[in-house]
Motif scaffolding. Structure first.
Motif, mmCIF file in Angstrom:
data_model
loop_
_atom_site.group_PDB
_atom_site.id
_atom_site.type_symbol
_atom_site.label_atom_id
_atom_site.label_comp_id
_atom_site.label_asym_id
_atom_site.label_seq_id
_atom_site.Cartn_x
_atom_site.Cartn_y
_atom_site.Cartn_z
ATOM 1 N N ALA A 53 -66.724 78.028 -98.891
ATOM 2 C CA ALA A 53 -67.522 77.146 -98.384
ATOM 3 C C ALA A 53 -68.895 76.789 -99.001
ATOM 4 C CB ALA A 53 -67.540 77.536 -96.836
ATOM 5 N N ARG A 54 -69.425 78.009 -99.566
ATOM 6 C CA ARG A 54 -70.630 77.761 -99.983
ATOM 7 C C ARG A 54 -70.935 76.585 -101.162
ATOM 8 N NH1 ARG A 54 -73.307 83.299 -102.428
ATOM 9 N NH2 ARG A 54 -71.191 83.092 -103.627
ATOM 10 N N ASP A 55 -69.762 76.482 -101.600
ATOM 11 C CA ASP A 55 -69.580 75.589 -102.867
ATOM 12 C C ASP A 55 -69.224 74.196 -102.151
ATOM 13 O OD1 ASP A 55 -70.178 77.229 -104.689
ATOM 14 O OD2 ASP A 55 -68.254 77.429 -105.838
ATOM 15 N N ASP A 56 -69.049 74.133 -100.765
ATOM 16 C CA ASP A 56 -68.839 72.850 -99.975
ATOM 17 C C ASP A 56 -67.321 72.264 -100.724
ATOM 18 O OD1 ASP A 56 -69.536 70.915 -98.308
ATOM 19 O OD2 ASP A 56 -70.482 69.690 -99.503
ATOM 20 N N VAL A 57 -66.408 73.111 -100.704
ATOM 21 C CA VAL A 57 -65.230 72.426 -101.324
ATOM 22 C C VAL A 57 -64.061 73.018 -100.187
ATOM 23 C CG1 VAL A 57 -65.595 72.646 -103.542
ATOM 24 C CG2 VAL A 57 -64.657 74.815 -102.683
ATOM 25 N N LEU A 58 -64.431 73.272 -98.889
ATOM 26 C CA LEU A 58 -63.404 73.681 -97.856
ATOM 27 C C LEU A 58 -64.078 72.684 -96.480
ATOM 28 C CD1 LEU A 58 -63.088 77.423 -97.758
ATOM 29 C CD2 LEU A 58 -61.541 75.899 -98.489
ATOM 30 N N PRO A 59 -62.830 72.237 -95.779
ATOM 31 C CA PRO A 59 -63.051 71.867 -94.603
ATOM 32 C C PRO A 59 -64.091 72.369 -93.747
ATOM 33 C CG PRO A 59 -60.740 71.887 -94.968
ATOM 34 C CD PRO A 59 -61.482 72.594 -95.956
ATOM 35 N N PHE A 60 -65.042 71.798 -93.173
ATOM 36 C CA PHE A 60 -66.001 72.303 -92.193
ATOM 37 C C PHE A 60 -66.923 73.530 -93.147
ATOM 38 C CE2 PHE A 60 -62.044 71.796 -89.852
ATOM 39 C CZ PHE A 60 -62.740 70.686 -89.078
ATOM 40 N N SER A 61 -67.363 73.005 -94.397
ATOM 41 C CA SER A 61 -67.987 74.187 -95.123
ATOM 42 C C SER A 61 -69.381 74.280 -94.436
ATOM 43 C CB SER A 61 -68.355 73.440 -96.546
ATOM 44 O OG SER A 61 -66.829 73.564 -97.303
ATOM 45 N N ALA A 62 -70.001 73.317 -93.982
ATOM 46 C CA ALA A 62 -71.507 73.732 -93.543
ATOM 47 C C ALA A 62 -71.233 74.708 -92.614
ATOM 48 C CB ALA A 62 -71.714 72.252 -92.720
ATOM 49 N N ALA A 63 -70.488 74.604 -91.610
ATOM 50 C CA ALA A 63 -70.080 75.919 -90.577
ATOM 51 C C ALA A 63 -69.929 77.221 -91.256
ATOM 52 C CB ALA A 63 -69.378 75.479 -89.464
ATOM 53 N N LEU A 64 -69.104 77.208 -92.051
ATOM 54 C CA LEU A 64 -68.244 78.434 -92.795
ATOM 55 C C LEU A 64 -69.284 79.172 -93.636
ATOM 56 C CD1 LEU A 64 -64.734 77.060 -93.459
ATOM 57 C CD2 LEU A 64 -65.421 78.840 -91.729
ATOM 58 N N ARG A 65 -70.282 78.322 -94.056
ATOM 59 C CA ARG A 65 -71.101 79.002 -95.017
ATOM 60 C C ARG A 65 -72.372 79.478 -94.656
ATOM 61 N NH1 ARG A 65 -71.974 73.451 -97.707
ATOM 62 N NH2 ARG A 65 -73.748 72.569 -96.613
ATOM 63 N N ARG A 66 -72.612 79.282 -93.351
ATOM 64 C CA ARG A 66 -73.706 79.985 -92.510
ATOM 65 C C ARG A 66 -73.682 81.382 -92.395
ATOM 66 N NH1 ARG A 66 -73.824 76.090 -87.175
ATOM 67 N NH2 ARG A 66 -74.459 73.868 -88.399
ATOM 68 N N VAL A 67 -74.873 81.800 -92.598
ATOM 69 C CA VAL A 67 -74.973 83.444 -92.595
ATOM 70 C C VAL A 67 -76.056 84.108 -91.661
ATOM 71 C CG1 VAL A 67 -75.822 85.484 -94.278
ATOM 72 C CG2 VAL A 67 -74.498 83.376 -95.073
ATOM 73 N N SER A 68 -75.719 84.867 -91.043
ATOM 74 C CA SER A 68 -76.717 85.570 -89.869
ATOM 75 C C SER A 68 -77.938 86.139 -90.746
ATOM 76 C CB SER A 68 -75.841 86.495 -89.025
ATOM 77 O OG SER A 68 -76.723 87.337 -88.370
ATOM 78 N N THR A 69 -79.034 85.766 -90.266
ATOM 79 C CA THR A 69 -80.138 86.542 -91.137
ATOM 80 C C THR A 69 -80.292 87.831 -90.526
ATOM 81 O OG1 THR A 69 -81.502 85.403 -89.276
ATOM 82 C CG2 THR A 69 -81.344 84.352 -91.470
ATOM 83 N N ARG A 70 -79.860 88.127 -89.615
ATOM 84 C CA ARG A 70 -79.936 89.453 -88.916
ATOM 85 C C ARG A 70 -78.988 90.744 -89.545
ATOM 86 N NH1 ARG A 70 -78.072 92.808 -84.827
ATOM 87 N NH2 ARG A 70 -76.578 90.974 -84.120
ATOM 88 N N THR A 71 -77.704 90.014 -89.487
ATOM 89 C CA THR A 71 -76.869 91.030 -89.810
ATOM 90 C C THR A 71 -76.513 90.849 -91.418
ATOM 91 O OG1 THR A 71 -74.878 89.549 -89.390
ATOM 92 C CG2 THR A 71 -75.680 91.164 -87.754
ATOM 93 N N GLY A 72 -76.855 89.487 -92.048
ATOM 94 C CA GLY A 72 -76.271 89.158 -93.248
ATOM 95 C C GLY A 72 -74.853 88.978 -93.569
ATOM 96 N N THR A 73 -74.181 88.516 -92.458
ATOM 97 C CA THR A 73 -72.954 88.453 -92.185
ATOM 98 C C THR A 73 -72.560 87.058 -92.102
ATOM 99 O OG1 THR A 73 -72.746 90.731 -91.561
ATOM 100 C CG2 THR A 73 -70.653 89.218 -91.167
ATOM 101 N N PRO A 74 -71.520 86.418 -92.891
ATOM 102 C CA PRO A 74 -70.948 84.953 -92.513
ATOM 103 C C PRO A 74 -69.761 85.261 -91.218
ATOM 104 C CG PRO A 74 -69.869 85.923 -94.522
ATOM 105 C CD PRO A 74 -70.832 86.834 -94.125
#
Length: 515
Positions: free
Chosen positions: A338-359
């Protein structure tokens, strides 16, 4: 640690990615990630009865053969982990060794395989919990996975476990790492205890592994032997998980290669000892119970109800940790693509929590997908073995989409200039040197052979009751359907995938906006 972490961050930026995941995994936690995916307590307990029912005691020899083949694969993966320490390693390695198309399909196949494997691991609770306490058989009836009530109960227990592992994954990698490391420590203690106690209750000598149990002799034993290899093939996978977590591991170029090999070696030795100890200690090899009840029957009959149940609790913990590890690895693969924007809904799937550092969303997607796979098992006991077989075939295909392009690159001089990459960080990178081509070729031959063996449409594996014609060809239909769905998705993202040179940075959102 800060100096090393800063160097790791700079190293990742060299691949075009801005560090976003929290780098908190050390050497033991990295080892635990690979060992808990393999999880010999989970998978040997889950499929011992299957292997024995087809191959008799001599099915033991499938273990060293599969282990040797997978160790060839692991040696290649260790070399790649040292040179490309990036999350979603199967996808990242494949697209760099081959091209964007091959890499995308390697990642896609791996995602599907990991989702199916989460479901297959979670099902294993049914093998253990009702043996600990009958109250875990929530729907009543026969607890065996081969029964309708057992299959239905397996869905309930497995779905509850997936819900728990999803919550742990969402909370963050630190908690996941602690749970994994603790669980692996208990599993190692449990394996050692099982082996020692069973050997002290041995009924027969180690020569039992040469007994085919009436399943065939000479060339007539080849067929049953190949079918029984499903047990070992299912167990000895997932050692690449240390590579999947590279962006969360300190000094991954040197840590991941070592832990990949150590995790597989520990699982290979421990699993082999557990198999032979169980065969030596089983009350009977001919009463049929070993082929239907498997290792729980050996433990409770030899160690007593109390001792056997205590060890089965450890097995249940191993199953939970195994499910957690597979889901974690799968979520990182989704995030990486998703970070490479090659999956459906990549924009949501590549989001990372700044507190936990977890996708967060990828963990939820993998968990929901696995739960959906479980649902098809309601009232369909034959699907248990079918799902297990399919996830192995898919994993082997994904591995082959790395080892085959790697062999082609080796024949052209790989690693070449990449040999020096990262060496200024301290210490020489893991390398197969002049043995690389031979080891790689053996890994390719082994992988292709196992794909054919495991995917072959055998009625006795996929549809033993003759219930549905489609179950007979379940592996081919599932793999074909997954590739077709992947092909349709790839058409949508082909232009984007083909235009990639270096990946774009991940999107980081504030904690409150995390999916």
């Amino acid at each position: 640690m800060p100096v090393k972490t800063d160097a790791d961050a700079a190293d990742l930026r060299g691949f075009g990615y801005e560090p976003q995941l929290h780098r908190s995994i050390g050497s033991y936690a990295s080892f635990a990630a690979g060992f808990s995916f393999v999880s010999i307590l989970t998978t040997v307990f889950q499929l011992f009865a299957f292997g024995f029912s087809f191959g008799g005691p001599a099915f033991f020899w499938t273990w060293p053969l599969v282990f040797a083949g997978q160790f060839m694969v692991a040696l290649n993966f260790a070399e790649l982990a040292a040179r490309y320490p990036i999350s979603g390693c199967i996808y990242q390695w494949s697209r760099r060794l081959a091209n964007a198309t091959v890499g995308w399909f390697a990642g896609w196949v791996m995602i599907v395989a990991q989702i199916a494997t989460v479901a297959a691991a979670a099902i294993a609770l049914q093998v253990v919990l009702p043996s600990i306490w009958s109250g875990f058989q929530l729907v009543g009836g026969d607890p065996a996975l081969t029964s309708t009530t057992g299959a239905t109960n397996a869905v309930i227990l497995g779905s509850a476990l997936i819900a728990i592992t999803t919550v742990i994954n969402v909370i963050g990698v630190r908690l996941t790492s602690i749970v994994n490391s603790t669980g692996v420590t208990l599993e190692i203690i449990g394996v050692a205890t099982v082996v020692i106690l069973l050997l002290t209750h041995a009924e027969r000598g180690p020569g039992v592994v040469f007994d085919t149990g009436g399943t065939g002799t000479g060339l007539g034993y080849v067929g049953p032997f190949l079918v029984s290899a499903l047990m070992a093939a299912y167990v000895v996978v997932g050692f690449d998980s240390a590579g999947e977590l590279s962006e969360e591991t300190r000094d991954p170029r040197h840590t991941a290669p070592r832990t990949i090999l150590r995790a597989l070696a520990a699982a290979g030795i421990g699993g082999g000892l557990m198999l032979i100890a169980a065969l030596m200690a089983a009350p009977s090899l001919t009463d049929g119970r070993l082929a239907t009840e498997g290792l729980p029957y050996v433990l409770t009959s030899r160690l007593g109800e109390t001792g056997g149940r205590i060890l089965l609790i450890d097995v249940a913990i191993a199953i939970a940790v195994c499910t957690l590890a597979i889901q974690t690895a799968g979520s990182r693969m989704v995030f990486s693509m998703a970070r490479d924007d090659v999956l459906p809904f990549s924009a949501a799937l590549r989001r990372v929590s700044t507190r936990t550092g977890t996708p967060i969303l990828p963990s939820i997607v993998v968990g929901a997908g696995a739960a959906a796979v479980l649902l098809v098992n309601i009232g369909q006991p034959a699907l248990f073995t079918a799902i297990t077989s399919v996830c192995i075939v898919m994993l082997y295909i994904a591995y082959a989409l790395v080892t085959i392009p790697l062999l082609a690159r080796r024949l052209k001089g790989w690693p070449g200039n990449e040999e020096a990459a990262g060496t200024e960080r301290g210490g020489k990178l893991f390398s197969l040197g002049r043995f690389g081509i031979v080891v790689n070729a053996l890994a390719v031959v082994y992988g292709i052979g196992m794909i054919v063996n495991l995917g072959w449409p055998r009625a006795e594996v996929y549809d033993p009751a003759g219930a549905h014609w489609y179950l007979h060809y379940f592996s081919l239909l599932f793999v074909g359907g997954a590739l077709l769905a992947g092909g349709l998705a790839f058409l949508r993202y082909r232009t984007r995938a083909m235009s990639l040179h270096l990946p774009l940075p991940a999107t980081v959102v504030p904690e409150g906006e995390a999916a």
